[in-house]
Scaffold this motif. Sequence first.
Motif, PDB file in Angstrom:
ATOM      1  N   LEU A   9      10.400  34.129 -10.209  1.00  0.00           N
ATOM      2  CA  LEU A   9      11.629  35.410 -10.149  1.00  0.00           C
ATOM      3  C   LEU A   9      12.671  34.587  -9.365  1.00  0.00           C
ATOM      4  O   LEU A   9      13.759  34.775 -10.122  1.00  0.00           O
ATOM      5  N   VAL A  10      12.717  34.219  -8.585  1.00  0.00           N
ATOM      6  CA  VAL A  10      13.826  32.763  -7.397  1.00  0.00           C
ATOM      7  C   VAL A  10      14.557  32.423  -9.054  1.00  0.00           C
ATOM      8  O   VAL A  10      15.509  32.046  -9.072  1.00  0.00           O
ATOM      9  N   SER A  12      13.517  32.031 -12.468  1.00  0.00           N
ATOM     10  CA  SER A  12      14.890  33.278 -13.495  1.00  0.00           C
ATOM     11  C   SER A  12      16.054  33.042 -12.857  1.00  0.00           C
ATOM     12  O   SER A  12      17.132  33.315 -14.038  1.00  0.00           O
ATOM     13  N   ALA A  13      15.972  33.371 -11.639  1.00  0.00           N
ATOM     14  CA  ALA A  13      17.217  34.204 -11.649  1.00  0.00           C
ATOM     15  C   ALA A  13      18.216  33.643 -11.528  1.00  0.00           C
ATOM     16  O   ALA A  13      19.801  33.355 -11.978  1.00  0.00           O
ATOM     17  N   MET A  16      18.732  32.248 -14.592  1.00  0.00           N
ATOM     18  CA  MET A  16      19.919  33.046 -15.582  1.00  0.00           C
ATOM     19  C   MET A  16      20.834  33.330 -15.255  1.00  0.00           C
ATOM     20  O   MET A  16      22.429  33.221 -15.723  1.00  0.00           O
ATOM     21  N   THR A  17      21.751  32.970 -14.490  1.00  0.00           N
ATOM     22  CA  THR A  17      22.990  32.897 -13.623  1.00  0.00           C
ATOM     23  C   THR A  17      23.655  31.845 -14.271  1.00  0.00           C
ATOM     24  O   THR A  17      24.541  32.429 -14.467  1.00  0.00           O
ATOM     25  N   ALA A  60      16.325  36.616 -19.297  1.00  0.00           N
ATOM     26  CA  ALA A  60      16.101  38.061 -19.017  1.00  0.00           C
ATOM     27  C   ALA A  60      14.668  38.331 -18.545  1.00  0.00           C
ATOM     28  O   ALA A  60      14.055  39.407 -17.570  1.00  0.00           O
ATOM     29  N   TRP A  63      12.585  37.437 -15.835  1.00  0.00           N
ATOM     30  CA  TRP A  63      12.872  37.726 -14.824  1.00  0.00           C
ATOM     31  C   TRP A  63      12.174  39.103 -14.280  1.00  0.00           C
ATOM     32  O   TRP A  63      11.560  39.652 -13.302  1.00  0.00           O
ATOM     33  N   ILE A  67       9.187  40.952 -11.691  1.00  0.00           N
ATOM     34  CA  ILE A  67      10.059  42.183 -11.190  1.00  0.00           C
ATOM     35  C   ILE A  67       8.867  43.078 -10.945  1.00  0.00           C
ATOM     36  O   ILE A  67       7.867  43.796 -10.185  1.00  0.00           O
TER      37      ILE A  67
END
Length: 78
Positions: A9-10, A12-13, A16-17, A60, A63, A67
């Motif tokens: 998750l971290v 991919s975040a 993605m940013t 996305a 991500w 979640i």
Amino acid sequence: MALALEIVLVISAILMTVFVLLHKGKGGGLSSLFGGGVQANLSGSTTVERNLDRITVIMAIIWIACIIGLNLIQTFAA
């Protein structure tokens, strides 16, 4: 399992940013303020831009899946 999903998750975040920030500015927003608006109309949608769109969408989806997975683990672990 939850730790692995949190790590994914971290990552991919962050990715993605980065990929969203790599996109070419389409409007007259902040990109034109710093000189990006001059070159915005010179070229159409290139292969690189399309691939960047695809990678951003994949990040996305990963991500969102992380979640949902973490939420399911938290719900059914208790």
